[in-house]
Write a protein that holds these residues in place. Structure first.
Motif, PDB file in Angstrom:
ATOM      1  N   MET A  50       0.852  -1.202   0.000  1.00 39.94           N
ATOM      2  CA  MET A  50       0.000   0.000   0.000  1.00 39.94           C
ATOM      3  C   MET A  50       0.884   1.247   0.000  1.00 39.94           C
ATOM      4  SD  MET A  50      -2.943   0.927   2.756  1.00 39.94           S
ATOM      5  CE  MET A  50      -4.356   0.044   2.186  1.00 39.94           C
ATOM      6  N   LYS A  51       0.537   2.232  -0.851  1.00 36.66           N
ATOM      7  CA  LYS A  51       1.350   3.447  -0.900  1.00 36.66           C
ATOM      8  C   LYS A  51       1.044   4.337   0.309  1.00 36.66           C
ATOM      9  CE  LYS A  51       2.310   3.801  -5.749  1.00 36.66           C
ATOM     10  NZ  LYS A  51       1.803   4.247  -7.022  1.00 36.66           N
ATOM     11  N   SER A  52       2.053   5.043   0.765  1.00 40.05           N
ATOM     12  CA  SER A  52       1.857   5.901   1.938  1.00 40.05           C
ATOM     13  C   SER A  52       2.765   7.126   1.840  1.00 40.05           C
ATOM     14  CB  SER A  52       2.194   5.117   3.211  1.00 40.05           C
ATOM     15  OG  SER A  52       3.565   4.787   3.210  1.00 40.05           O
ATOM     16  N   PHE A  53       2.507   8.108   2.684  1.00 39.16           N
ATOM     17  CA  PHE A  53       3.433   9.247   2.795  1.00 39.16           C
ATOM     18  C   PHE A  53       3.440   9.742   4.233  1.00 39.16           C
ATOM     19  CE2 PHE A  53      -0.664  11.006   1.345  1.00 39.16           C
ATOM     20  CZ  PHE A  53      -0.917  11.951   2.320  1.00 39.16           C
ATOM     21  N   GLN A  54       4.506  10.440   4.574  1.00 40.33           N
ATOM     22  CA  GLN A  54       4.632  11.047   5.907  1.00 40.33           C
ATOM     23  C   GLN A  54       3.939  12.410   5.884  1.00 40.33           C
ATOM     24  OE1 GLN A  54       6.148   9.319   8.471  1.00 40.33           O
ATOM     25  NE2 GLN A  54       6.084   7.791   6.831  1.00 40.33           N
ATOM     26  N   PHE A  55       3.226  12.727   6.961  1.00 42.35           N
ATOM     27  CA  PHE A  55       2.585  14.046   7.033  1.00 42.35           C
ATOM     28  C   PHE A  55       2.861  14.691   8.390  1.00 42.35           C
ATOM     29  CE2 PHE A  55      -0.524  11.284   9.056  1.00 42.35           C
ATOM     30  CZ  PHE A  55      -0.974  12.041  10.125  1.00 42.35           C
ATOM     31  N   THR A  56       2.672  15.997   8.428  1.00 44.36           N
ATOM     32  CA  THR A  56       2.701  16.753   9.684  1.00 44.36           C
ATOM     33  C   THR A  56       1.385  17.512   9.763  1.00 44.36           C
ATOM     34  OG1 THR A  56       5.087  17.048   9.474  1.00 44.36           O
ATOM     35  CG2 THR A  56       3.961  18.512  11.023  1.00 44.36           C
ATOM     36  N   LYS A  57       0.667  17.368  10.869  1.00 40.91           N
ATOM     37  CA  LYS A  57      -0.537  18.196  11.039  1.00 40.91           C
ATOM     38  C   LYS A  57      -0.125  19.437  11.829  1.00 40.91           C
ATOM     39  CE  LYS A  57      -5.355  18.291  12.445  1.00 40.91           C
ATOM     40  NZ  LYS A  57      -6.539  17.537  12.838  1.00 40.91           N
ATOM     41  N   MET A  58      -0.482  20.600  11.301  1.00 38.26           N
ATOM     42  CA  MET A  58      -0.150  21.862  11.967  1.00 38.26           C
ATOM     43  C   MET A  58      -1.413  22.726  12.017  1.00 38.26           C
ATOM     44  SD  MET A  58       3.512  22.721  10.138  1.00 38.26           S
ATOM     45  CE  MET A  58       4.214  23.699  11.466  1.00 38.26           C
ATOM     46  N   HIS A  59      -1.430  23.650  12.977  1.00 38.70           N
ATOM     47  CA  HIS A  59      -2.537  24.609  12.980  1.00 38.70           C
ATOM     48  C   HIS A  59      -2.030  26.000  13.327  1.00 38.70           C
ATOM     49  CE1 HIS A  59      -3.562  25.804  17.165  1.00 38.70           C
ATOM     50  NE2 HIS A  59      -2.906  24.709  17.483  1.00 38.70           N
ATOM     51  N   ALA A  60      -2.778  26.971  12.877  1.00 35.66           N
ATOM     52  CA  ALA A  60      -2.494  28.371  13.205  1.00 35.66           C
ATOM     53  C   ALA A  60      -3.828  28.961  13.620  1.00 35.66           C
ATOM     54  CB  ALA A  60      -1.923  29.095  11.986  1.00 35.66           C
ATOM     55  N   LEU A  61      -3.989  29.206  14.922  1.00 35.14           N
ATOM     56  CA  LEU A  61      -5.254  29.694  15.483  1.00 35.14           C
ATOM     57  C   LEU A  61      -6.412  28.760  15.144  1.00 35.14           C
ATOM     58  CD1 LEU A  61      -4.858  33.527  14.720  1.00 35.14           C
ATOM     59  CD2 LEU A  61      -4.320  32.314  16.839  1.00 35.14           C
ATOM     60  N   GLY A  62      -6.131  27.467  15.112  1.00 32.40           N
ATOM     61  CA  GLY A  62      -7.188  26.475  14.873  1.00 32.40           C
ATOM     62  C   GLY A  62      -7.449  26.192  13.402  1.00 32.40           C
ATOM     63  N   ASN A  79      -6.459  24.374  10.597  1.00 27.35           N
ATOM     64  CA  ASN A  79      -5.556  23.223  10.582  1.00 27.35           C
ATOM     65  C   ASN A  79      -5.489  22.529   9.231  1.00 27.35           C
ATOM     66  OD1 ASN A  79      -7.600  20.631  11.007  1.00 27.35           O
ATOM     67  ND2 ASN A  79      -8.376  22.549  11.849  1.00 27.35           N
ATOM     68  N   TYR A  80      -4.273  22.169   8.863  1.00 26.26           N
ATOM     69  CA  TYR A  80      -4.041  21.522   7.565  1.00 26.26           C
ATOM     70  C   TYR A  80      -3.083  20.343   7.739  1.00 26.26           C
ATOM     71  CZ  TYR A  80      -6.168  25.647   5.472  1.00 26.26           C
ATOM     72  OH  TYR A  80      -7.055  26.650   5.131  1.00 26.26           O
ATOM     73  N   ILE A  81      -3.144  19.426   6.774  1.00 28.31           N
ATOM     74  CA  ILE A  81      -2.194  18.328   6.698  1.00 28.31           C
ATOM     75  C   ILE A  81      -1.072  18.796   5.773  1.00 28.31           C
ATOM     76  CG2 ILE A  81      -1.862  15.916   6.031  1.00 28.31           C
ATOM     77  CD1 ILE A  81      -3.860  16.540   8.449  1.00 28.31           C
ATOM     78  N   TYR A  82       0.131  18.886   6.308  1.00 25.62           N
ATOM     79  CA  TYR A  82       1.286  19.401   5.555  1.00 25.62           C
ATOM     80  C   TYR A  82       2.112  18.226   5.035  1.00 25.62           C
ATOM     81  CZ  TYR A  82       0.055  23.975   7.271  1.00 25.62           C
ATOM     82  OH  TYR A  82      -0.642  25.139   7.513  1.00 25.62           O
ATOM     83  N   ILE A  83       2.454  18.268   3.759  1.00 26.10           N
ATOM     84  CA  ILE A  83       3.268  17.204   3.160  1.00 26.10           C
ATOM     85  C   ILE A  83       4.544  17.832   2.608  1.00 26.10           C
ATOM     86  CG2 ILE A  83       3.315  15.310   1.491  1.00 26.10           C
ATOM     87  CD1 ILE A  83       0.214  15.410   1.525  1.00 26.10           C
ATOM     88  N   ASP A  84       5.668  17.272   3.016  1.00 21.44           N
ATOM     89  CA  ASP A  84       6.990  17.778   2.622  1.00 21.44           C
ATOM     90  C   ASP A  84       7.360  17.177   1.268  1.00 21.44           C
ATOM     91  OD1 ASP A  84       9.655  18.295   2.258  1.00 21.44           O
ATOM     92  OD2 ASP A  84      10.218  17.904   4.343  1.00 21.44           O
ATOM     93  N   MET A  85       7.168  17.972   0.211  1.00 26.82           N
ATOM     94  CA  MET A  85       7.419  17.471  -1.152  1.00 26.82           C
ATOM     95  C   MET A  85       8.916  17.463  -1.498  1.00 26.82           C
ATOM     96  SD  MET A  85       4.445  16.552  -2.072  1.00 26.82           S
ATOM     97  CE  MET A  85       4.422  16.343  -3.858  1.00 26.82           C
ATOM     98  N   PHE A  86       9.765  17.883  -0.537  1.00 26.84           N
ATOM     99  CA  PHE A  86      11.209  17.671  -0.711  1.00 26.84           C
ATOM    100  C   PHE A  86      11.512  16.183  -0.486  1.00 26.84           C
ATOM    101  CE2 PHE A  86      10.897  22.156   0.099  1.00 26.84           C
ATOM    102  CZ  PHE A  86      11.966  22.744  -0.565  1.00 26.84           C
ATOM    103  N   GLN A  87      10.599  15.490   0.245  1.00 25.00           N
ATOM    104  CA  GLN A  87      10.802  14.083   0.614  1.00 25.00           C
ATOM    105  C   GLN A  87       9.836  13.136  -0.101  1.00 25.00           C
ATOM    106  OE1 GLN A  87      13.254  13.288   2.598  1.00 25.00           O
ATOM    107  NE2 GLN A  87      13.768  15.380   3.197  1.00 25.00           N
ATOM    108  N   GLU A  88       8.626  13.627  -0.384  1.00 23.73           N
ATOM    109  CA  GLU A  88       7.564  12.749  -0.889  1.00 23.73           C
ATOM    110  C   GLU A  88       7.312  13.012  -2.365  1.00 23.73           C
ATOM    111  OE1 GLU A  88       6.380  10.477   1.025  1.00 23.73           O
ATOM    112  OE2 GLU A  88       6.964  11.212   3.007  1.00 23.73           O
ATOM    113  N   CYS A 129       0.972  17.027  15.253  1.00 27.23           N
ATOM    114  CA  CYS A 129       1.476  15.650  15.275  1.00 27.23           C
ATOM    115  C   CYS A 129       2.076  15.302  13.921  1.00 27.23           C
ATOM    116  CB  CYS A 129       0.347  14.669  15.588  1.00 27.23           C
ATOM    117  SG  CYS A 129      -0.989  14.699  14.391  1.00 27.23           S
ATOM    118  N   LYS A 130       2.779  14.190  13.871  1.00 30.76           N
ATOM    119  CA  LYS A 130       3.334  13.672  12.619  1.00 30.76           C
ATOM    120  C   LYS A 130       2.855  12.239  12.465  1.00 30.76           C
ATOM    121  CE  LYS A 130       7.588  16.372  12.757  1.00 30.76           C
ATOM    122  NZ  LYS A 130       7.609  16.993  11.432  1.00 30.76           N
ATOM    123  N   GLY A 131       2.772  11.749  11.226  1.00 31.72           N
ATOM    124  CA  GLY A 131       2.327  10.371  11.059  1.00 31.72           C
ATOM    125  C   GLY A 131       2.489   9.869   9.648  1.00 31.72           C
ATOM    126  N   THR A 132       2.002   8.653   9.429  1.00 35.29           N
ATOM    127  CA  THR A 132       2.023   8.029   8.103  1.00 35.29           C
ATOM    128  C   THR A 132       0.580   7.916   7.622  1.00 35.29           C
ATOM    129  OG1 THR A 132       3.887   6.694   8.829  1.00 35.29           O
ATOM    130  CG2 THR A 132       2.747   5.966   6.833  1.00 35.29           C
TER     131      THR A 132
END
Ligand SMILES: N[C@@H](CCC[C@H](N)C(=O)O)C(=O)O
Length: 287
Positions: free
Chosen positions: A1-13, A15-24, A279-282
């Motif tokens: 199964m394909k997967s990618f690493q993500f970081t969830k971040m928020h600014a004053l609530g 919130n977005y799922i951030y994906i580092d396209m330098f890596q993915e 948080c960070k995750g797969t």
């Protein structure tokens, strides 16, 4: 199964799922569907959308923002502060002041660091665009501005101001922010055909000449806790409507907390506020 690493971040609530396209690596064709999937609370991660942190030919880093309905926006103020925090803390940049490319141009980020971590970020968001063809709003005179102009929505007259911060915003003034018709007028105005690209809808209650309350119905995501570009547009609108002063810090009280916005005499809109990592995750991509 394909997967990618993500970081969830928020600014004053906001919130977005951030994906580092330098890596993915993700295919262009899958991005809209992926944004909907990761944003969905019950079967995905849960967010207001997805943001890609990409290599750029014009800056150390480029931001691409997808709303939770899969549509791509051209700018995102809260996203920019999170991208700046991510870029600095993950050593994509070494300086504290650096450029970020967006689909609506280059902005300058200045990270405020405490004990090695970025706590606050100031973004020079550039100049607002005010002509109706730049928002865009359909109009008899496309070069004219829409400032406290009359528009009818569901049979009622409203006074509105249109501002682009690289993405479109329409501002309504209300007497009591708690009574703002967010979920009734918001979706109706967002998709009104007079806004060919849709519009972010903001409600503002003026507290005094240095302070406003703000609520938002975002294009492509609905009600969110905060909208950085929306807060900038609201301050520009408030200056144009003589509620607040140009060149002064204005505190914008959003549902998720406060932003400091200053539409400088030189032309730029400066936005200062926090950014946080959740948080960070797969994520496992659904086939
Ligand atoms: N939350 C954002 C704006 C995100 C994009 C917007 N919904 C659009 O489609 O223009 C912000 O903080 O500015």
């Amino acid at each position: 199964m394909k997967s990618f690493q993500f970081t969830k971040m928020h600014a004053l609530g906001n919130n977005y799922i951030y994906i580092d396209m330098f890596q993915e690596h993700l295919e262009e064709e899958q991005l809209a569907t992926l944004a909907v999937q990761v944003s969905t609370v019950h079967t995905g991660i849960g967010s207001d959308g997805m943001i890609l942190i990409c290599p750029s030919e014009h800056a150390p880093v480029k931001m691409r923002i997808f709303n939770s309905d899969g549509s791509e926006g051209k700018n995102c103020g809260n996203g920019l502060r999170c991208v700046a925090k991510y870029a600095y803390e993950n050593k994509l940049v070494t300086e504290r002041v650096f450029l970020i490319e967006t689909l609506s141009g280059l902005v300058r980020a200045n990270v405020h660091v405490e004990s090695g971590l970025v706590e606050q970020v100031t973004i020079d968001m550039g100049s607002p665009r005010l002509q109706q063809n730049e928002i865009p709003v359909k109009a008899d005179d496309p070069q004219a501005r829409l400032i406290n102009g009359e528009m009818e929505f569901s049979g009622e007259q409203h006074y509105v101001t249109a501002v682009s911060m690289g993405n479109p915003h329409l501002i309504f003034y209300v007497d009591d922010i708690e009574q703002a018709p967010l979920t009734t007028l918001g979706p109706l105005v967002e998709k009104d055909p007079r806004f060919p690209e849709g519009v972010n809808v903001e409600f503002v209650e003026v507290v005094n000449n240095r302070e406003i309350h703000f609520r938002v119905w975002e294009r492509g995501s609905g009600v969110t806790q905060a909208c950085g570009t929306g807060a900038c547009a609201a301050v520009v609108s408030s200056v144009l409507n003589h509620h607040t002063a140009r060149g002064k810090d204005t505190v914008v009280h959003l549902a998720g907390g406060d932003l400091i916005i200053n539409w400088t005499e030189e032309g730029s809109v400066m936005m200062t506020g926090p950014a946080e990592t959740v948080c960070k995750g797969t994520y496992y991509i659904k086939s």
